[in-house]
Design a protein around this motif. Structure first.
Motif, PDB file in Angstrom:
ATOM      1  N   THR A 156      79.028  63.986  34.175  1.00  0.00           N
ATOM      2  CA  THR A 156      78.486  65.033  33.306  1.00  0.00           C
ATOM      3  C   THR A 156      79.436  65.253  32.144  1.00  0.00           C
ATOM      4  OG1 THR A 156      79.673  66.835  34.402  1.00  0.00           O
ATOM      5  CG2 THR A 156      77.532  66.169  35.356  1.00  0.00           C
ATOM      6  N   PRO A 157      78.964  65.806  31.039  1.00  0.00           N
ATOM      7  CA  PRO A 157      79.881  66.134  29.945  1.00  0.00           C
ATOM      8  C   PRO A 157      81.045  67.027  30.376  1.00  0.00           C
ATOM      9  CG  PRO A 157      77.627  66.219  29.170  1.00  0.00           C
ATOM     10  CD  PRO A 157      77.550  66.024  30.661  1.00  0.00           C
ATOM     11  N   ALA A 158      80.832  67.865  31.393  1.00  0.00           N
ATOM     12  CA  ALA A 158      81.919  68.722  31.871  1.00  0.00           C
ATOM     13  C   ALA A 158      83.074  67.909  32.444  1.00  0.00           C
ATOM     14  CB  ALA A 158      81.389  69.686  32.931  1.00  0.00           C
ATOM     15  N   SER A 159      82.782  66.693  32.927  1.00  0.00           N
ATOM     16  CA  SER A 159      83.827  65.867  33.524  1.00  0.00           C
ATOM     17  C   SER A 159      84.869  65.431  32.506  1.00  0.00           C
ATOM     18  CB  SER A 159      83.213  64.642  34.190  1.00  0.00           C
ATOM     19  OG  SER A 159      82.664  63.748  33.225  1.00  0.00           O
ATOM     20  N   TRP A 160      84.516  65.486  31.214  1.00  0.00           N
ATOM     21  CA  TRP A 160      85.470  65.075  30.186  1.00  0.00           C
ATOM     22  C   TRP A 160      86.698  65.979  30.136  1.00  0.00           C
ATOM     23  CZ3 TRP A 160      80.828  64.656  26.358  1.00  0.00           C
ATOM     24  CH2 TRP A 160      80.125  63.469  26.612  1.00  0.00           C
ATOM     25  N   ALA A 161      86.580  67.186  30.677  1.00  0.00           N
ATOM     26  CA  ALA A 161      87.720  68.114  30.706  1.00  0.00           C
ATOM     27  C   ALA A 161      88.456  68.092  32.039  1.00  0.00           C
ATOM     28  CB  ALA A 161      87.233  69.535  30.409  1.00  0.00           C
ATOM     29  N   SER A 162      88.044  67.229  32.945  1.00  0.00           N
ATOM     30  CA  SER A 162      88.669  67.143  34.263  1.00  0.00           C
ATOM     31  C   SER A 162      90.071  66.545  34.162  1.00  0.00           C
ATOM     32  CB  SER A 162      87.806  66.267  35.178  1.00  0.00           C
ATOM     33  OG  SER A 162      88.505  65.883  36.333  1.00  0.00           O
ATOM     34  N   PRO A 163      90.972  66.897  35.102  1.00  0.00           N
ATOM     35  CA  PRO A 163      92.283  66.232  35.137  1.00  0.00           C
ATOM     36  C   PRO A 163      92.170  64.723  35.340  1.00  0.00           C
ATOM     37  CG  PRO A 163      92.307  68.218  36.483  1.00  0.00           C
ATOM     38  CD  PRO A 163      90.878  67.977  36.109  1.00  0.00           C
ATOM     39  N   ILE A 164      91.099  64.283  36.003  1.00  0.00           N
ATOM     40  CA  ILE A 164      90.838  62.849  36.133  1.00  0.00           C
ATOM     41  C   ILE A 164      89.743  62.497  35.138  1.00  0.00           C
ATOM     42  CG2 ILE A 164      90.121  60.978  37.671  1.00  0.00           C
ATOM     43  CD1 ILE A 164      91.163  62.615  39.994  1.00  0.00           C
ATOM     44  N   SER A 165      90.169  62.151  33.952  1.00  0.00           N
ATOM     45  CA  SER A 165      89.228  61.888  32.871  1.00  0.00           C
ATOM     46  C   SER A 165      89.785  60.799  31.970  1.00  0.00           C
ATOM     47  CB  SER A 165      88.984  63.157  32.038  1.00  0.00           C
ATOM     48  OG  SER A 165      90.174  63.510  31.350  1.00  0.00           O
ATOM     49  N   THR A 166      88.908  60.215  31.165  1.00  0.00           N
ATOM     50  CA  THR A 166      89.370  59.224  30.200  1.00  0.00           C
ATOM     51  C   THR A 166      90.356  59.847  29.223  1.00  0.00           C
ATOM     52  OG1 THR A 166      87.402  59.703  28.862  1.00  0.00           O
ATOM     53  CG2 THR A 166      87.294  57.804  30.343  1.00  0.00           C
ATOM     54  N   ARG A 167      90.180  61.111  28.909  1.00  0.00           N
ATOM     55  CA  ARG A 167      91.095  61.795  27.992  1.00  0.00           C
ATOM     56  C   ARG A 167      92.503  61.864  28.580  1.00  0.00           C
ATOM     57  NH1 ARG A 167      85.662  61.504  27.186  1.00  0.00           N
ATOM     58  NH2 ARG A 167      84.934  62.824  25.476  1.00  0.00           N
ATOM     59  N   ALA A 168      92.582  62.239  29.862  1.00  0.00           N
ATOM     60  CA  ALA A 168      93.892  62.313  30.517  1.00  0.00           C
ATOM     61  C   ALA A 168      94.533  60.931  30.598  1.00  0.00           C
ATOM     62  CB  ALA A 168      93.744  62.919  31.905  1.00  0.00           C
ATOM     63  N   ALA A 169      93.739  59.919  30.862  1.00  0.00           N
ATOM     64  CA  ALA A 169      94.276  58.562  30.952  1.00  0.00           C
ATOM     65  C   ALA A 169      94.873  58.117  29.627  1.00  0.00           C
ATOM     66  CB  ALA A 169      93.181  57.596  31.396  1.00  0.00           C
ATOM     67  N   ILE A 170      94.187  58.415  28.533  1.00  0.00           N
ATOM     68  CA  ILE A 170      94.691  58.023  27.219  1.00  0.00           C
ATOM     69  C   ILE A 170      96.046  58.662  26.939  1.00  0.00           C
ATOM     70  CG2 ILE A 170      94.295  58.329  24.732  1.00  0.00           C
ATOM     71  CD1 ILE A 170      91.308  57.820  25.329  1.00  0.00           C
ATOM     72  N   GLU A 171      96.217  59.911  27.343  1.00  0.00           N
ATOM     73  CA  GLU A 171      97.492  60.590  27.102  1.00  0.00           C
ATOM     74  C   GLU A 171      98.613  60.009  27.962  1.00  0.00           C
ATOM     75  OE1 GLU A 171      97.887  62.577  24.569  1.00  0.00           O
ATOM     76  OE2 GLU A 171      95.739  62.323  24.154  1.00  0.00           O
ATOM     77  N   ASP A 172      98.276  59.188  28.930  1.00  0.00           N
ATOM     78  CA  ASP A 172      99.265  58.545  29.797  1.00  0.00           C
ATOM     79  C   ASP A 172      99.590  57.123  29.355  1.00  0.00           C
ATOM     80  OD1 ASP A 172     100.956  58.859  32.030  1.00  0.00           O
ATOM     81  OD2 ASP A 172      99.572  57.790  33.333  1.00  0.00           O
ATOM     82  N   MET A 173      98.892  56.622  28.346  1.00  0.00           N
ATOM     83  CA  MET A 173      99.081  55.238  27.915  1.00  0.00           C
ATOM     84  C   MET A 173     100.379  55.081  27.132  1.00  0.00           C
ATOM     85  SD  MET A 173      95.294  54.133  26.601  1.00  0.00           S
ATOM     86  CE  MET A 173      93.875  54.155  27.706  1.00  0.00           C
ATOM     87  N   PRO A 174     101.210  54.116  27.487  1.00  0.00           N
ATOM     88  CA  PRO A 174     102.438  53.885  26.718  1.00  0.00           C
ATOM     89  C   PRO A 174     102.174  53.047  25.465  1.00  0.00           C
ATOM     90  CG  PRO A 174     102.356  52.404  28.578  1.00  0.00           C
ATOM     91  CD  PRO A 174     101.136  53.280  28.688  1.00  0.00           C
ATOM     92  N   GLU A 175     103.043  53.177  24.512  1.00  0.00           N
ATOM     93  CA  GLU A 175     102.966  52.360  23.307  1.00  0.00           C
ATOM     94  C   GLU A 175     103.022  50.880  23.678  1.00  0.00           C
ATOM     95  OE1 GLU A 175     105.690  51.545  19.305  1.00  0.00           O
ATOM     96  OE2 GLU A 175     105.833  53.470  20.356  1.00  0.00           O
ATOM     97  N   GLY A 176     102.164  50.083  23.033  1.00  0.00           N
ATOM     98  CA  GLY A 176     102.164  48.640  23.256  1.00  0.00           C
ATOM     99  C   GLY A 176     101.317  48.164  24.407  1.00  0.00           C
ATOM    100  N   ALA A 177     100.738  49.093  25.179  1.00  0.00           N
ATOM    101  CA  ALA A 177      99.908  48.689  26.311  1.00  0.00           C
ATOM    102  C   ALA A 177      98.551  48.171  25.836  1.00  0.00           C
ATOM    103  CB  ALA A 177      99.702  49.858  27.264  1.00  0.00           C
ATOM    104  N   VAL A 178      97.922  47.352  26.673  1.00  0.00           N
ATOM    105  CA  VAL A 178      96.535  46.955  26.469  1.00  0.00           C
ATOM    106  C   VAL A 178      95.702  47.691  27.512  1.00  0.00           C
ATOM    107  CG1 VAL A 178      94.864  45.072  26.526  1.00  0.00           C
ATOM    108  CG2 VAL A 178      97.134  44.693  25.535  1.00  0.00           C
ATOM    109  N   ALA A 179      94.824  48.570  27.064  1.00  0.00           N
ATOM    110  CA  ALA A 179      93.945  49.291  27.984  1.00  0.00           C
ATOM    111  C   ALA A 179      92.861  48.339  28.464  1.00  0.00           C
ATOM    112  CB  ALA A 179      93.327  50.491  27.280  1.00  0.00           C
ATOM    113  N   VAL A 180      92.838  48.084  29.771  1.00  0.00           N
ATOM    114  CA  VAL A 180      91.842  47.181  30.360  1.00  0.00           C
ATOM    115  C   VAL A 180      90.900  48.027  31.205  1.00  0.00           C
ATOM    116  CG1 VAL A 180      91.447  45.123  31.737  1.00  0.00           C
ATOM    117  CG2 VAL A 180      93.548  45.334  30.400  1.00  0.00           C
TER     118      VAL A 180
END
Length: 234
Positions: free
Chosen positions: A64-88
């Motif tokens: 659901t759109p509400a899931s975008w604000a969840s702690p387990i979300s694509t948004r949270a994952a992006i904020e965990d990505m290090p510089e130079g990584a390839v998101a697979v």
């Protein structure tokens, strides 16, 4: 773990086609991620450690759109990505829901993520192209991810385009798509891939000189001797 600059410099000069040959000689046949095509023509070859993300089929109480604000979300994952990584991204090849759009790709670009690779599709394609993020995917679709997918986590083993990808494996992507180098084999590939590339470039020069393929590709003993002499002279 970040990939050191020397390894990146070597792999940026080696095509994914060459890498599949090197890995085939080591017994690995399934390293090319199906459905990973460059979103823009002329994207430079990209090298980086895999930062994995996983979707499962959509379930109505979770996707659901509400899931975008969840702690387990694509948004949270992006904020965990290090510089130079390839998101697979494991999207199970689903082609009617875009895993990411322009806003998320813009944030990845700001975080200096090297690229995004997915067996799924993207949305807001004009905006995604404008972010400058290098993307390899299986096409485009207007609906958001929750129309067909549920995001369940990051930095865990996934399957992308039929290939097993573990966090920290090395991804190389170019015009032929994306190829995975298992982290444990990186040193061997770094040692062998440049020589494979060099030998094939020499063979191409021989073909341009109208040398027949028999005994040239693959090299027989006499051709190998000529090649080794050329290397010593070069």
């Amino acid at each position: 773990m970040p990939l050191d600059s020397a390894a990146i410099a070597i792999l940026e000069k080696v095509s994914t086609a060459t890498l599949t040959t090197v890995l085939l000689k080591k017994g690995l046949r399934n390293v090319w991620m199906r459905g990973t095509r460059p979103l823009r023509e002329g994207q430079p070859r990209v090298v980086g450690p895999a930062f994995t993300m996983r979707f499962v089929p959509a379930r109505e109480d979770l996707a659901t759109p509400a899931s975008w604000a969840s702690p387990i979300s694509t948004r949270a994952a992006i904020e965990d990505m290090p510089e130079g990584a390839v998101a697979v991204i494991d999207a199970m090849g689903i082609s009617d829901a875009g895993v990411f759009g322009d806003i998320l790709c813009a944030r990845m670009s700001r975080r200096k993520v090297a690229a995004m690779v997915t067996d799924g599709v993207v949305r807001d394609v004009t905006g995604v192209r404008s972010t400058g993020l290098s993307v390899w995917c299986n096409g485009v679709a207007a609906p958001p991810s929750v129309a067909g997918l549920t995001f369940v986590g990051w930095q865990q083993p996934i399957g992308c385009g039929g290939v097993a990808v573990f966090p920290g494996d090395i991804v190389v992507a170019d015009d032929d798509g994306a190829v995975l180098i298992p982290a444990a084999l990186l040193d061997e590939v770094l040692a062998e891939a440049p020589e494979q590339e060099r030998a094939e470039a020499w063979i191409m020069d021989e073909v341009a000189r109208d040398v027949p393929l028999s005994g040239l590709y693959p090299m027989n003993e006499a051709t190998r001797a000529r090649y080794e002499a050329w290397k010593r002279g070069g």
